[in-house]
Design a protein around this motif. Structure first.
Motif, short mmCIF file in Angstrom:
data_model
loop_
_atom_site.label_atom_id
_atom_site.label_comp_id
_atom_site.label_asym_id
_atom_site.label_seq_id
_atom_site.Cartn_x
_atom_site.Cartn_y
_atom_site.Cartn_z
N GLN A 145 0.14 -5.55 1.69
CA GLN A 145 1.54 -5.55 1.24
C GLN A 145 2.06 -6.99 1.14
O GLN A 145 1.66 -7.86 1.92
CB GLN A 145 2.40 -4.75 2.20
CG GLN A 145 1.93 -3.31 2.42
CD GLN A 145 1.84 -2.52 1.14
OE1 GLN A 145 0.83 -1.90 0.86
NE2 GLN A 145 2.90 -2.54 0.35
N LEU A 169 9.97 -0.58 -0.07
CA LEU A 169 9.46 0.64 0.55
C LEU A 169 10.30 1.15 1.71
O LEU A 169 10.21 2.34 2.05
CB LEU A 169 8.03 0.42 1.03
CG LEU A 169 6.99 0.07 -0.04
CD1 LEU A 169 5.64 -0.24 0.60
CD2 LEU A 169 6.85 1.18 -1.06
N LEU A 194 6.79 -6.12 6.49
CA LEU A 194 5.60 -5.64 5.79
C LEU A 194 4.78 -6.75 5.14
O LEU A 194 3.64 -6.50 4.72
CB LEU A 194 5.99 -4.62 4.72
CG LEU A 194 6.59 -3.29 5.20
CD1 LEU A 194 6.81 -2.36 4.04
CD2 LEU A 194 5.73 -2.63 6.26
N ASN A 215 7.67 1.98 11.17
CA ASN A 215 7.68 1.75 9.73
C ASN A 215 6.37 1.12 9.25
O ASN A 215 5.86 1.44 8.17
CB ASN A 215 8.84 0.83 9.36
CG ASN A 215 10.17 1.57 9.30
OD1 ASN A 215 10.20 2.76 9.03
ND2 ASN A 215 11.26 0.84 9.54
N THR A 230 3.63 3.03 6.80
CA THR A 230 3.30 2.47 5.49
C THR A 230 1.79 2.42 5.30
O THR A 230 1.26 2.84 4.26
CB THR A 230 3.90 1.07 5.34
OG1 THR A 230 5.32 1.17 5.47
CG2 THR A 230 3.55 0.46 4.00
N ASN A 237 4.94 6.56 0.51
CA ASN A 237 4.34 5.23 0.42
C ASN A 237 2.84 5.30 0.16
O ASN A 237 2.18 4.28 0.05
CB ASN A 237 4.59 4.45 1.71
CG ASN A 237 6.07 4.22 1.95
OD1 ASN A 237 6.86 4.25 1.02
ND2 ASN A 237 6.45 4.00 3.20
#
Length: 813
Positions: free
Chosen positions: A412, A420, A432, A517, A521, A631
């Motif tokens: 990412q 996202l 991220l 999170n 992802t 995602n």
């Protein structure tokens, strides 16, 4: 001309060769050389001989019209004239065939809408359409995307074929036959050039080394500038750069035995395959988290909102390099009453991709790729009776072993948090940025089968043809994803073993939310799925020959597509720290297939009209779902309750004289989910906190299938004074609109389009020179539309080729 292009051309043209005799028959026929025939001197028997096309669809040589199978044949000349130099372009000639490819690995061949689920490839399942080259089964469709080299013919068989072919093919088969070594010296060369700096060279040389040994060497090379300009890199994408070499040695010690050793290698290095901005549609995300607001917040504007400007700004490297090759040993021993055939083969496929999976000029997903290495070994033994007897038979055994090793990675970028995530984490690029998933994937597949088919002439012209197959499949795999991030704020490596402990160390507050999170992802996980099963399938065909030129048949088939294992990651369980292990495997597809057909020829076999109608139902259809994981780039497999495909097909051609021919082929396909209650939702229902985890799409159409598909065209010619011939040809195709999403969406319908190809030239004896234009009216159309992961509403597309034109010259010696 660049040095690379010149080198490619020289290697491909190293040995002299030419395109085979000019095509005088439409795609349903195989051509013969009639360039200098006098139409006033024709006799009916000669016309009949010309149209007695011989195929090996039922593992013996037979006249195509006598085979009680929905079957079309494309000659090498047809492929060359139409510019169909790979599998992708076959669908313009065969209305029942669909080919989809976002890159070679993510490719699918479907017949009548069935074969493989629409979407990104999952290594753990079988394909439903068998792909064969000189009797060798190719285990991955990605390895079928090479340029055709010295092809004699392509047979397209529709419907289940498991009682005749080594691998259980539930939807149909593509059977490619290359030209065999010749004991008569011959050489051929074909050179083409066109716009977009297109250069293609094909060559072959063949002849005897002794009274018992003959060899053939064939080469092909293609290079073309890309058709899509990338403003970021300053390069043209969708370029072609392919080269292939094939060698064969035939040993024929006597009239009863022939043994052919073959080897080939194909290397492709295209800057392919590109999807970019096509349109935007509203999703269930909050307005400030949809594409327009996100692009504004990140100060991003795509270079064009008209995809047919063919301009993009992708900021990650693009490549689809692959190497495909192998060797085979095919032996035939005529025992008198029957012929024993052995096909031994080893194949490999090395896939080295680079992709931009966010499809924009923003650093959202900067790396997403799955380099793979496949090896396969196969052995088939087959015994087929010779001649037309009251009772003919084919029996065989097939062993197949395949391994795949994949080294996946996803990274990412600095825009990923905003793109996202929601809340405060969306405003912190470091959450991220640099988040990396490194995946190790392996697959081991063993299949064994015995099969057989009888042809019993019960009475004059009435044939009963039962078939049986017993199959065993064993699959095992390994999937591990290790997730890491290293920047000024976050530093961790999460595995399936330690993710729970890492989460427990952040018991409350923002730190726990951030870590949640991150691992939502890209999820750390590890599992080892396995599947094994026996199945018994069979078919029965009743056919009746009303006359030598009118044949009918009715078929029922019960077949199976092997169960599979998920090798693209599993959905998270309720705690979001583990995986749902109940989704590791998918059940086999069970197919019930009914078909009737009529094959006819009239007017001394100048007019051919073949009709087929079918009804196919599949229980536990293998489909791609995503469990509302917004995602996730690559979904997982699950079983839909039931799918039905039904329709009818027409293949027709008419040759009124040697001065011309016409053809018209049509397919009507009605393919729908009869029961699919756990399907992925379309983008307009995805992305929100209240969005359903799945949708019931029972009754909706399957993706990628047009209700109507047509191919049509013909050729006219006229003699000239020096004994040569001038000619003009046309090939057209049409597809009605189709859905380009696993669940039909208002945003992803591809509207119907038609393509027109023209050619005009001069030929004499073994010389042929013609100009051509493909997509002559510059039709603007998409091959694919896709949704961007994250449910932002961005719809990306892969446009078809624009108008191309050029010149081809060929000569044989």
């Amino acid at each position: 001309m660049s040095l690379a292009s010149l080198s490619l051309l020289l290697l491909a043209g190293a040995s002299p060769s030419a395109i085979a005799a000019p095509r005088l028959d439409p795609p349903v026929m195989v051509a013969t050389d009639g360039a200098n025939d006098d139409p006033d001197a024709q006799q009916a028997p000669a016309v009949q001989d010309r149209n007695d096309i011989v195929v090996t669809a039922r593992r013996r040589e037979e006249r195509v019209q006598d085979v009680p199978i929905a079957l079309s044949v494309l000659s090498g000349e047809t492929l060359a004239d139409s510019g169909a130099f790979n599998v992708n372009r076959l669908q313009q000639l065969q209305p029942s065939l669909q080919f989809y490819s976002s890159n070679p690995r993510n490719s699918a061949i479907n017949i009548r809408g069935l074969g493989a689920p629409f979407g990104l490839t999952n290594d753990g399942i079988e394909q439903g359409v068998g792909f064969y080259v000189d009797g060798v089964y190719i285990g991955r469709i990605g390895a079928s995307t090479f340029d055709f080299v010295d092809v004699e013919r392509v047979e397209v068989l529709r419907g289940p074929q498991g009682t005749l072919y080594g691998k259980n093919t539930t939807a149909g088969a593509l059977n490619i036959t290359t030209r065999a070594p010749s004991f008569t010296p011959e050489a051929k060369i074909e050179l083409s050039g066109g716009n977009y700096n297109f250069i293609q060279a094909k060559s072959s040389v063949s002849g005897p080394l002794s009274d018992q040994v003959a060899v053939r060497i064939s080469t092909s090379g293609t290079t073309r500038k890309g058709t899509i300009y990338n403003e970021t890199s300053g390069e043209y994408l969708h370029r072609q750069r392919n080269i292939g070499v094939r060698g064969q040695a035939l040993w024929k010690p006597n009239d009863a035995i022939d043994i052919t050793l073959s080897g080939d290698v194909n290397i492709q290095s295209p800057d392919c395959c590109v999807q970019y901005y096509a349109r935007v549609g509203a999703t269930q995300r909050a307005t400030n988290r949809q594409y327009a607001a996100l692009a504004t917040a990140l100060n991003y504007t795509p270079p064009s909102t008209n995809p047919f400007d063919r301009v993009t700004d992708l900021d990650a490297s693009i490549n689809s390099r692959q190497e495909v090759g192998g060797a085979s040993l095919v032996a035939n021993w005529d025992l008198g009453p029957a012929t024993l055939t052995s096909v031994s083969a080893w194949r490999y496929w090395d896939w080295q991709p680079q992709n931009d999976r966010d499809f924009t000029g923003l650093p959202v997903t900067t790396v997403s790729q799955n380099p793979s290495q496949q090896k396969q070994y196969s052995q088939e033994l087959r015994l087929a009776s010779n001649g037309a007897n009251t009772l003919d038979y084919t029996v065989g055994a097939f062993l197949f072993h395949q391994t795949i090793h994949t080294q996946g990675s996803q990274v990412q970028g600095s825009a990923a948090s905003r793109w996202l995530l929601s809340g405060s984490d969306a405003l912190n690029p470091n959450v991220l940025n640099g988040l990396t998933s490194t995946n190790t994937i392996s697959f081991d597949n063993t299949s064994f089968a015995v099969f057989g088919k009888l042809n019993w002439e019960v009475a004059g012209g009435l044939h009963l043809q039962p078939g049986l197959r017993v199959n065993y499949d064993k699959k095992s795999g390994f999937y591990e994803s290790v997730v890491s991030i290293h920047n000024s704020q976050y530093d961790f490596v999460a595995t399936a073993d330690n993710v729970a402990a890492l989460l427990a160390a952040k018991p409350v507050g923002a730190a726990r939310t951030t870590f949640q999170n991150q691992i939502n992802t890209l999820a750390p996980q590890r599992y080892s799925p396995a599947f094994s099963d026996w199945n018994v399938s069979g078919d029965v065909t009743l056919s009746y020959d009303f006359s030598p030129d009118i044949h009918s048949y009715a078929t029922y088939a019960r077949s199976f597509k092997s169960g599979g294992i998920n090798l693209s990651g599993l959905p998270l369980n309720s705690t979001s720290t583990g995986v749902d292990l109940s989704t590791q495997t998918v059940k086999p597809e069970k197919v019930d297939h009914f078909e009737i057909g009529l094959k006819t020829q009239f007017l001394d076999r100048r007019l051919t009209v073949n009709l087929a109608g079918y009804w196919t139902e599949i229980t536990d259809y293998q489909a791609t779902v995503n469990n509302n994981a917004i995602n996730v780039i690559r979904g997982y497999l699950a079983n839909a309750g039931k799918v039905r495909s039904r329709g009818f097909e027409l293949d027709s051609s008419f040759r009124p004289s040697q001065r011309g021919n016409v053809y018209f082929n049509a397919a009507y396909t009605d393919a729908t989910y009869r029961k699919f209650t756990n399907a992925p939702c379309p983008p307009e229902l995805s992305g929100g906190s209240a969005s359903p985890a799945s949708c019931d799409i029972s009754g909706q159409v399957l993706p990628g299938i047009s209700k109507w598909s047509l191919s049509f065209g013909g050729e006219v010619n006229a003699p000239v004074a020096n004994g040569g011939q001038v000619y003009f040809g046309y090939d057209g195709s049409y597809r009605s609109r189709f859905s380009s999403n696993p669940s039909a969406s208002a945003y992803t319908w591809i509207e119907g389009y038609s393509l027109s190809n023209f050619r005009a030239g001069y030929r004499k004896d073994d010389f042929n020179l013609f100009a051509w234009v493909r997509n002559a009216f510059d039709q603007q159309y998409f091959e694919l539309l896709s949704t961007q992961s994250g449910s932002t509403g961005l719809i990306v597309g892969q446009p078809g080729d624009p108008r191309t034109y050029g010149l081809t010259v060929s000569k044989s010696f």
